[in-house]
Write a protein that holds these residues in place. Structure first.
Motif, PDB file in Angstrom:
ATOM      1  N   SER A 140      -0.004  12.388   5.981  1.00 12.00           N
ATOM      2  CA  SER A 140      -0.019  11.211   6.838  1.00 12.00           C
ATOM      3  C   SER A 140      -1.017  11.410   7.987  1.00 12.00           C
ATOM      4  N   CYS A 168      -1.183  11.132   1.439  1.00 13.37           N
ATOM      5  CA  CYS A 168      -1.006   9.818   2.093  1.00 13.37           C
ATOM      6  C   CYS A 168      -1.710   9.794   3.447  1.00 13.37           C
ATOM      7  N   THR A 187       9.224  -1.094   3.925  1.00 15.15           N
ATOM      8  CA  THR A 187       8.807   0.234   3.500  1.00 15.15           C
ATOM      9  C   THR A 187       8.903   1.169   4.708  1.00 15.15           C
ATOM     10  N   ASP A 237       2.198   1.715   0.092  1.00 16.54           N
ATOM     11  CA  ASP A 237       1.864   2.451   1.311  1.00 16.54           C
ATOM     12  C   ASP A 237       0.726   1.722   2.008  1.00 16.54           C
ATOM     13  N   ARG A 240      -2.701   3.067   1.209  1.00 13.27           N
ATOM     14  CA  ARG A 240      -3.164   3.134  -0.179  1.00 13.27           C
ATOM     15  C   ARG A 240      -4.660   2.876  -0.299  1.00 13.27           C
ATOM     16  N   CYS A 266       6.585   4.978  -1.813  1.00 15.18           N
ATOM     17  CA  CYS A 266       6.430   4.506  -0.442  1.00 15.18           C
ATOM     18  C   CYS A 266       5.804   5.634   0.378  1.00 15.18           C
ATOM     19  N   HIS A 267       5.510   5.363   1.630  1.00 13.71           N
ATOM     20  CA  HIS A 267       4.881   6.371   2.470  1.00 13.71           C
ATOM     21  C   HIS A 267       5.819   7.574   2.635  1.00 13.71           C
TER      22      HIS A 267
END
Length: 296
Positions: A140, A168, A187, A237, A240, A266-267
């Motif tokens: 992230s 991600c 999400t 996400d 994405r 999902c994230h």
């Protein structure tokens, strides 16, 4: 649609992150325990100082292998050097790597360039202390920082980086991709939360013309000359499309990238529900790339 096994295990009712809610979000973060780090004795860890940056160093109980610099997630505003390691300690126990995780400073108290400088300082400390040429990995916000540190290593003349593993990744402060507009709720990390994180890091500069690629790597005009990249992201996400775009631009620049878009992810799905079938597939595929990159 989110993978049914993951959807059944995750609470999606959490409100978007706001500036006023940063302190509460930090306080609610999952605390990774010593037992999770040591994984039944197969991993040892020490707390060390990397030129003023506190770092957690995980080593296999046996002989240590090549290094990985891991940068935690948290939207640039939350997380600690233990974050994400309840899952990623398996890199140490299964692949024998030495994993270094820094406690980089967080926005908004410490806006750009403080976080990425701490991460780059850790990379330089590793190079001087027998942990040279690591894979730089991150989740992230940490994925964005990993991409940024890799760009810094290229543009500032080192230290050497063997590969970049971007999970991600948070890459683009402009928040204008289709997926950034697509996921407004339902999400784990939505558009409003993303804007809060980027604004904390960049202030009024967010989305403007003068943002450095060392803050938002999607801003880099040139992605040539980078080490091999692994980029993965869920299909559900906000990140994405920027992740897909970053991998595509590495290819267009003649570089090496492996891209995976996990359907229904999902994230952060593999951190949130590590035993889900989709999470196991994602982690196994990631570990296979890491093994090839470090040992072949």
């Amino acid at each position: 649609m989110i993978d049914p096994e993951i959807a059944a295990a995750v609470d999606f009712s959490r409100p978007p992150l706001t500036a006023a809610g940063i302190a509460a979000r930090r306080a609610s973060n999952r605390v990774v325990t010593d037992a999770e780090l040591t994984r039944d004795g197969s991993v040892t860890f020490t707390e060390e100082d990397a030129d003023g940056v506190p770092v957690l160093v995980l080593r296999p109980a046996g002989s240590a292998g090549p290094p990985v610099l891991h940068l935690h997630g948290g939207g640039m505003v939350a997380g600690t050097r233990r974050s994400d390691l309840h899952v990623l300690a398996e890199w140490v126990s299964q692949l024998g790597v030495t994993l270094v995780s820094p406690e980089y400073r967080l926005a908004p108290e410490h806006p750009h360039p403080a976080p990425v400088r701490d991460c780059y300082r850790t990379l330089m400390w590793m190079a001087r202390n027998g942990l040279a040429s690591p894979v730089v990995a991150g989740t992230s916000a940490g994925g964005g920082l990993a991409a940024a540190v890799t760009l810094m290593a290229r543009d500032l003349g080192g230290p050497a980086v063997r590969g970049q593993l971007l999970m991600c990744p948070m890459l683009d402060d402009r928040c204008e991709t289709p997926s950034s507009h697509q996921f407004l709720d339902g999400t784990t990390w939505v558009r409003a939360s993303n804007i809060t994180g980027w604004t904390a890091l960049l202030g009024d500069a967010r989305g403007g013309p003068d943002v450095s690629p060392f803050a938002a790597p999607a801003r880099a005009a040139d992605l040539s000359g980078l080490p091999p990249a692994y980029v993965d992201v869920g299909s559900v996400d906000v990140f994405r499309d920027e992740a897909v775009g970053y991998a595509s631009r590495i290819w267009q620049a003649g570089g090496d990238a492996e891209l995976h878009v996990w359907p229904g992810g999902c994230h952060g799905f593999d951190q949130l529900v590590p035993e889900a079938a989709l999470s196991r597939r994602a982690r196994a595929t990631r570990m296979a790339w890491l093994r090839r990159t470090l040992y072949l």
